[in-house]
Design a protein around this motif. Structure first.
Motif, PDB file in Angstrom:
ATOM      1  N   ALA A  35       0.827  -1.205   0.000  1.00 50.40           N
ATOM      2  CA  ALA A  35       0.000   0.000   0.000  1.00 50.40           C
ATOM      3  C   ALA A  35       0.865   1.262   0.000  1.00 50.40           C
ATOM      4  O   ALA A  35       0.571   2.230  -0.709  1.00 50.40           O
ATOM      5  CB  ALA A  35      -0.939  -0.007   1.201  1.00 50.40           C
ATOM      6  N   LYS A  36       1.925   1.260   0.798  1.00 48.31           N
ATOM      7  CA  LYS A  36       2.812   2.419   0.840  1.00 48.31           C
ATOM      8  C   LYS A  36       3.513   2.625  -0.502  1.00 48.31           C
ATOM      9  O   LYS A  36       3.630   3.756  -0.996  1.00 48.31           O
ATOM     10  CB  LYS A  36       3.833   2.252   1.953  1.00 48.31           C
ATOM     11  CG  LYS A  36       3.245   2.363   3.352  1.00 48.31           C
ATOM     12  CD  LYS A  36       4.323   2.197   4.408  1.00 48.31           C
ATOM     13  CE  LYS A  36       3.757   2.366   5.817  1.00 48.31           C
ATOM     14  NZ  LYS A  36       4.784   2.174   6.863  1.00 48.31           N
ATOM     15  N   THR A  37       3.981   1.527  -1.098  1.00 51.45           N
ATOM     16  CA  THR A  37       4.666   1.629  -2.394  1.00 51.45           C
ATOM     17  C   THR A  37       3.710   2.111  -3.468  1.00 51.45           C
ATOM     18  O   THR A  37       4.065   2.951  -4.308  1.00 51.45           O
ATOM     19  CB  THR A  37       5.261   0.266  -2.782  1.00 51.45           C
ATOM     20  OG1 THR A  37       6.136  -0.182  -1.747  1.00 51.45           O
ATOM     21  CG2 THR A  37       6.046   0.361  -4.079  1.00 51.45           C
ATOM     22  N   ALA A  38       2.478   1.594  -3.450  1.00 52.51           N
ATOM     23  CA  ALA A  38       1.476   2.052  -4.413  1.00 52.51           C
ATOM     24  C   ALA A  38       1.190   3.537  -4.241  1.00 52.51           C
ATOM     25  O   ALA A  38       1.040   4.279  -5.225  1.00 52.51           O
ATOM     26  CB  ALA A  38       0.193   1.241  -4.252  1.00 52.51           C
ATOM     27  N   LYS A  44       3.781  10.047  -7.615  1.00 51.06           N
ATOM     28  CA  LYS A  44       4.693  10.348  -8.726  1.00 51.06           C
ATOM     29  C   LYS A  44       3.932  10.566 -10.029  1.00 51.06           C
ATOM     30  O   LYS A  44       4.346  11.353 -10.882  1.00 51.06           O
ATOM     31  CB  LYS A  44       5.693   9.204  -8.894  1.00 51.06           C
ATOM     32  CG  LYS A  44       6.760   9.142  -7.830  1.00 51.06           C
ATOM     33  CD  LYS A  44       7.480   7.810  -7.823  1.00 51.06           C
ATOM     34  CE  LYS A  44       8.160   7.504  -9.125  1.00 51.06           C
ATOM     35  NZ  LYS A  44       8.904   6.211  -9.064  1.00 51.06           N
ATOM     36  N   ALA A  45       2.811   9.843 -10.182  1.00 51.58           N
ATOM     37  CA  ALA A  45       2.020   9.954 -11.408  1.00 51.58           C
ATOM     38  C   ALA A  45       1.136  11.192 -11.429  1.00 51.58           C
ATOM     39  O   ALA A  45       0.422  11.425 -12.408  1.00 51.58           O
ATOM     40  CB  ALA A  45       1.159   8.705 -11.580  1.00 51.58           C
ATOM     41  N   GLY A  46       1.156  11.975 -10.362  1.00 55.80           N
ATOM     42  CA  GLY A  46       0.362  13.194 -10.316  1.00 55.80           C
ATOM     43  C   GLY A  46      -1.088  12.972  -9.971  1.00 55.80           C
ATOM     44  O   GLY A  46      -1.944  13.819 -10.267  1.00 55.80           O
ATOM     45  N   VAL A  47      -1.393  11.829  -9.335  1.00 56.32           N
ATOM     46  CA  VAL A  47      -2.773  11.565  -8.924  1.00 56.32           C
ATOM     47  C   VAL A  47      -3.061  12.376  -7.661  1.00 56.32           C
ATOM     48  O   VAL A  47      -2.319  12.286  -6.677  1.00 56.32           O
ATOM     49  CB  VAL A  47      -2.978  10.059  -8.644  1.00 56.32           C
ATOM     50  CG1 VAL A  47      -4.384   9.793  -8.113  1.00 56.32           C
ATOM     51  CG2 VAL A  47      -2.710   9.259  -9.914  1.00 56.32           C
ATOM     52  N   SER A 228       7.689  -1.488  -6.764  1.00 56.03           N
ATOM     53  CA  SER A 228       7.700  -0.087  -7.187  1.00 56.03           C
ATOM     54  C   SER A 228       7.685   0.038  -8.706  1.00 56.03           C
ATOM     55  O   SER A 228       7.040   0.938  -9.263  1.00 56.03           O
ATOM     56  CB  SER A 228       8.930   0.631  -6.616  1.00 56.03           C
ATOM     57  OG  SER A 228      10.127   0.004  -7.051  1.00 56.03           O
ATOM     58  N   VAL A 229       8.383  -0.864  -9.398  1.00 58.02           N
ATOM     59  CA  VAL A 229       8.425  -0.823 -10.863  1.00 58.02           C
ATOM     60  C   VAL A 229       7.054  -1.178 -11.438  1.00 58.02           C
ATOM     61  O   VAL A 229       6.565  -0.536 -12.372  1.00 58.02           O
ATOM     62  CB  VAL A 229       9.509  -1.781 -11.393  1.00 58.02           C
ATOM     63  CG1 VAL A 229       9.489  -1.832 -12.922  1.00 58.02           C
ATOM     64  CG2 VAL A 229      10.888  -1.351 -10.900  1.00 58.02           C
ATOM     65  N   THR A 235       0.419   2.898 -12.912  1.00 60.27           N
ATOM     66  CA  THR A 235      -0.148   4.222 -12.616  1.00 60.27           C
ATOM     67  C   THR A 235       0.439   5.350 -13.454  1.00 60.27           C
ATOM     68  O   THR A 235      -0.061   6.470 -13.392  1.00 60.27           O
ATOM     69  CB  THR A 235       0.065   4.571 -11.133  1.00 60.27           C
ATOM     70  OG1 THR A 235       1.482   4.692 -10.870  1.00 60.27           O
ATOM     71  CG2 THR A 235      -0.509   3.494 -10.220  1.00 60.27           C
ATOM     72  N   GLY A 236       1.473   5.068 -14.233  1.00 61.47           N
ATOM     73  CA  GLY A 236       2.234   6.128 -14.895  1.00 61.47           C
ATOM     74  C   GLY A 236       1.418   7.113 -15.711  1.00 61.47           C
ATOM     75  O   GLY A 236       1.720   8.301 -15.754  1.00 61.47           O
ATOM     76  N   GLU A 237       0.361   6.632 -16.388  1.00 57.70           N
ATOM     77  CA  GLU A 237      -0.455   7.508 -17.234  1.00 57.70           C
ATOM     78  C   GLU A 237      -1.805   7.839 -16.610  1.00 57.70           C
ATOM     79  O   GLU A 237      -2.605   8.574 -17.215  1.00 57.70           O
ATOM     80  CB  GLU A 237      -0.660   6.856 -18.609  1.00 57.70           C
ATOM     81  CG  GLU A 237       0.620   6.694 -19.404  1.00 57.70           C
ATOM     82  CD  GLU A 237       0.363   6.161 -20.805  1.00 57.70           C
ATOM     83  OE1 GLU A 237      -0.713   6.460 -21.376  1.00 57.70           O
ATOM     84  OE2 GLU A 237       1.219   5.432 -21.328  1.00 57.70           O
TER      85      GLU A 237
END
Length: 253
Positions: A35-38, A44-47, A228-229, A235-237
């Motif tokens: 959960a923390k990593t997510a 980072k993805a700007g959510v 993390s990867v 989530t990147g986009e």
């Protein structure tokens, strides 16, 4: 960040529900790190912090996936999807959509009942001997129907896993294009030694209201991929889609 989740009955076909966003607490110890990593990847993805979104997991049950069911890779992805749900969803549950040549009944994976759920459902449907072909569109339709029936006002993030191109390619393209009008983002995750060219095509598909899909290749040994990867790939986009969807009126401003 973490919320109180509802106690659920033993896994049964998922029911439609409205997203009501209670605060989340009581996350199992085995999911706290995920959960923390997510959460870091979402940031980072700007959510936006505090965003509510339904999280779905779609899993390819075609014959070529048998090794990934056997070695725990699919269950691992289910755990990772719950890590996302802790940050985004209302009650820490993830509807699981299994598909091959047909759709299977949707079940909820929950924070208090998630270990072994994938294997249990796989065996319930007959295990490896009954694994079929690969038809994306039936799974996409099942997600859309479930989401609409839920009455949700919040968007949905769909983690859609597969290891190969579908047998219903044209129908899938049409389905994704039509779904671009809906507040649903499709994050495709590929398993296997080679990238799935069809998923690259979906990622670049023209004729959509908004770019509603991404593609991340997790490789042939997804269990060895750092969390993390994987989360960055999923989530990147998503953050960019939220912005674009609001601009196009797919989501409220």
């Amino acid at each position: 960040m973490f919320g109180r989740f509802k106690k659920t009955e033993p896994v049964q076909p998922a029911t439609a529900r409205a997203l009501v966003c209670p605060p989340l607490t009581g996350v199992p110890a085995g999911l706290i790190s995920l959960a923390k990593t997510a959460g870091t990847s979402l940031e980072k993805a700007g959510v936006p912090q505090g965003l509510r979104a339904a999280v779905y997991l779609v899993v390819d049950r075609s014959w070529s996936m048998r090794g990934y069911f056997a070695d725990g890779s699919v269950q691992g992805l289910a755990d990772q999807a719950l890590g996302l749900a802790v940050n985004l969803d209302d009650d820490g549950t993830v509807p699981l959509v299994l598909f091959d040549s047909q759709p299977y009944p949707i079940v909820d994976i929950s924070l208090d009942r998630y270990q072994g759920v994938v294997a249990d459902q796989h065996q319930l449907h007959g295990g490896a001997p009954t694994m079929g072909g690969t038809q994306y569109a039936i799974a996409m339709k099942a997600v859309i129907e479930h989401y609409r029936n839920s009455g949700a006002a919040d968007p949905a993030l769909v983690v859609f896993q597969t290891d190969g191109a579908p047998q219903d390619a044209d129908t899938t393209r049409l389905q994704l294009a039509q779904a671009s009008k809906l507040p649903i983002f499709w994050s495709f995750v590929g398993f296997g030694p080679d990238e799935v060219d069809f998923l690259k095509q979906l990622d670049r598909l023209p004729g959509r209201v908004v770019d509603n899909a991404s593609y991340f290749h997790a490789g042939s040994r997804p269990r060895n991929l750092p969390d993390s990867v994987l989360y960055d790939g999923i989530t990147g986009e998503f953050g960019r889609w939220l912005t674009a969807a609001r601009a196009k009126g797919v989501l409220p401003r």
